[in-house]
Design an enzyme around this catalytic site. Structure first.
Site, mmCIF file in Angstrom:
data_model
loop_
_atom_site.group_PDB
_atom_site.id
_atom_site.type_symbol
_atom_site.label_atom_id
_atom_site.label_comp_id
_atom_site.label_asym_id
_atom_site.label_seq_id
_atom_site.Cartn_x
_atom_site.Cartn_y
_atom_site.Cartn_z
ATOM 1 N N GLN A 98 1.932 -46.664 12.591
ATOM 2 C CA GLN A 98 3.237 -45.962 12.806
ATOM 3 C C GLN A 98 4.293 -46.815 13.720
ATOM 4 O OE1 GLN A 98 4.135 -43.663 10.643
ATOM 5 N NE2 GLN A 98 2.343 -42.893 9.724
ATOM 6 N N SER A 99 4.842 -45.740 14.546
ATOM 7 C CA SER A 99 5.999 -46.463 15.235
ATOM 8 C C SER A 99 5.449 -47.618 16.421
ATOM 9 C CB SER A 99 6.815 -45.368 16.089
ATOM 10 O OG SER A 99 7.552 -44.899 14.909
ATOM 11 N N MET A 100 4.070 -47.590 16.477
ATOM 12 C CA MET A 100 3.851 -48.768 17.522
ATOM 13 C C MET A 100 3.959 -49.870 17.073
ATOM 14 S SD MET A 100 -0.057 -47.594 18.918
ATOM 15 C CE MET A 100 -1.045 -48.097 17.402
#
Length: 386
Positions: free
Chosen positions: A107-109
């Protein structure tokens, strides 16, 4: 979803929701087209092991009541959890069928991975954070990014109107799901709406601003994709190649990673990266070690010096700030974090010399109670390993 043929198949509009995400987050290469982030032919960076049994470490649960670390990990839908202390594995656990070789959706990592490669290009003089983003992408003169600098994009402080309402499939982030190939057009969508065919098509559609560029932070995933397109344009290489050559091969990754790609072959910079638990930890250790000449040390220091833009920055981290595609935990520790919806976390504690990675498949996009309990547990672990 095991077996051939599987008895259950994740529904196209809800594959990232419970209960499907307990399987899909570890099987993205079976769900959608991907591009390899090659690890190269070198040896993987050896991780020393100085393990501690932290299973019964007392921590607070999501409800605030006393529990143990192992129970908290179970309660918060953990798939993999790893702690590096002084570069050595202190604690490593796998759940829900995950293994050391499993690639898990970040995801947004992914934003922090992309931002780190941007830092490499800035350090090399290939990109200038103070330059208008239209220097690299002239087509954006006809969009809401006109007049924004590359630093505005890095810090998510442009004034571009973008609605990141995860529960609304017709919101701007819902349009990202369609453009990147993750989901079909919502069946209840506006029949008169023009849905993007790919991510570049979507970016060119944003024409409105809601405030002057640079006025304040607002979390908008699309900024990372604008950054990635600028990186691709200036280097002539696709994002998966850039991450492989500039980062993944150099950190000594154990496994090749991958990005999900859209119909035009664009790798989703804002959330489509997939890697193993140990390789996420290697990335975190690189940041903890000041970049080791791969990511410029001055870029990491500048990232740690981010500033809060307004009150109520994050419900679970009231003193946090955002800089260069990383979260900064608070102005005292200046710890850096990579965060993603559904419970993804890389926490870099500079004073404790500790990296913690938690890969999860929460039932909901976000959970303040899960986030608060996880962060508190990370600090309890740091105290226990002193």
């Amino acid at each position: 979803m095991d077996g051939s043929p599987p008895a259950l198949v994740p529904p196209p509009m809800e594959w990232d929701r419970a209960p499907w995400n307990r399987w899909t987050f570890q099987h993205m290469r079976e769900m959608t087209p991907t591009a390899e982030v090659w690890r190269g032919t070198g040896h993987s960076a050896r991780l020393e092991r100085r393990e501690e049994n932290l299973d019964h470490l007392p921590v607070a649960g999501a409800d605030g009541a006393a529990t143990t670390l192992s129970r908290l990990l179970d309660e918060t839908y953990t798939d993999g959890f790893l702690v590096l202390k002084d570069g050595a594995v202190a604690y490593e656990r796998y759940f829900n069928g995950m293994t050391p070789r499993t690639l898990h959706l970040s995801q947004s990592m992914a934003k922090s991975v992309t931002g780190s490669v941007a830092g490499i290009l800035v350090g090399r003089g290939v990109m200038d954070p103070d330059a208008p983003v239209t220097t690299y992408l002239p087509e954006l003169e006809d969009t809401a990014w006109r007049g924004a600098s590359l630093q505005h994009v890095l810090d998510m402080t442009t004034g571009v109107r973008f609605v990141e309402a995860y529960e609304d499939p017709n919101s701007d982030i819902g349009r990202v799901d369609v453009a990147c190939g993750w989901k079909p057009v919502p069946p209840a969508g506006d029949p008169a709406a023009e849905w993007p065919q790919h991510m570049w098509d979507l970016i060119l559609s944003f024409k409105e601003t809601v405030r002057p560029h640079g006025e304040r932070f607002e979390y908008r995933s699309i900024e990372t994709d604008v950054l990635a397109f600028a990186m691709e344009r200036v280097t002539g290489r696709r994002l998966a190649e850039l991450v492989s050559e500039e980062l993944w091969q150099k950190i000594g990754a154990e496994e090749s990673a991958c990005f999900t790609v859209d119909r035009a072959g664009y790798a989703l910079a804002d959330g489509g990266f997939n890697a193993t638990l140990r390789d996420y930890a290697r990335f975190g250790q690189l940041i903890l070690d000041g970049g080791r000449g791969i990511v410029p040390a001055e870029w990491i220091e500048a990232t740690r010096s981010g500033h809060v833009h307004g009150p109520d920055f994050s419900p679970s981290m009231p003193e946090a700030s955002y800089r260069n595609q990383f979260w900064v935990e608070d102005p005292r520790s200046r710890n850096l974090m990579c965060r993603g919806v559904f419970g993804q976390l890389i926490h870099v504690d500079f004073d404790a010399r500790m990296v913690t990675v938690k890969l999860s498949s929460w039932p909901d996009f976000s959970s303040v109670s899960f986030s608060v309990a996880t962060l508190a547990a990370v600090h309890t672990i740091a105290d226990a390993l002193k």
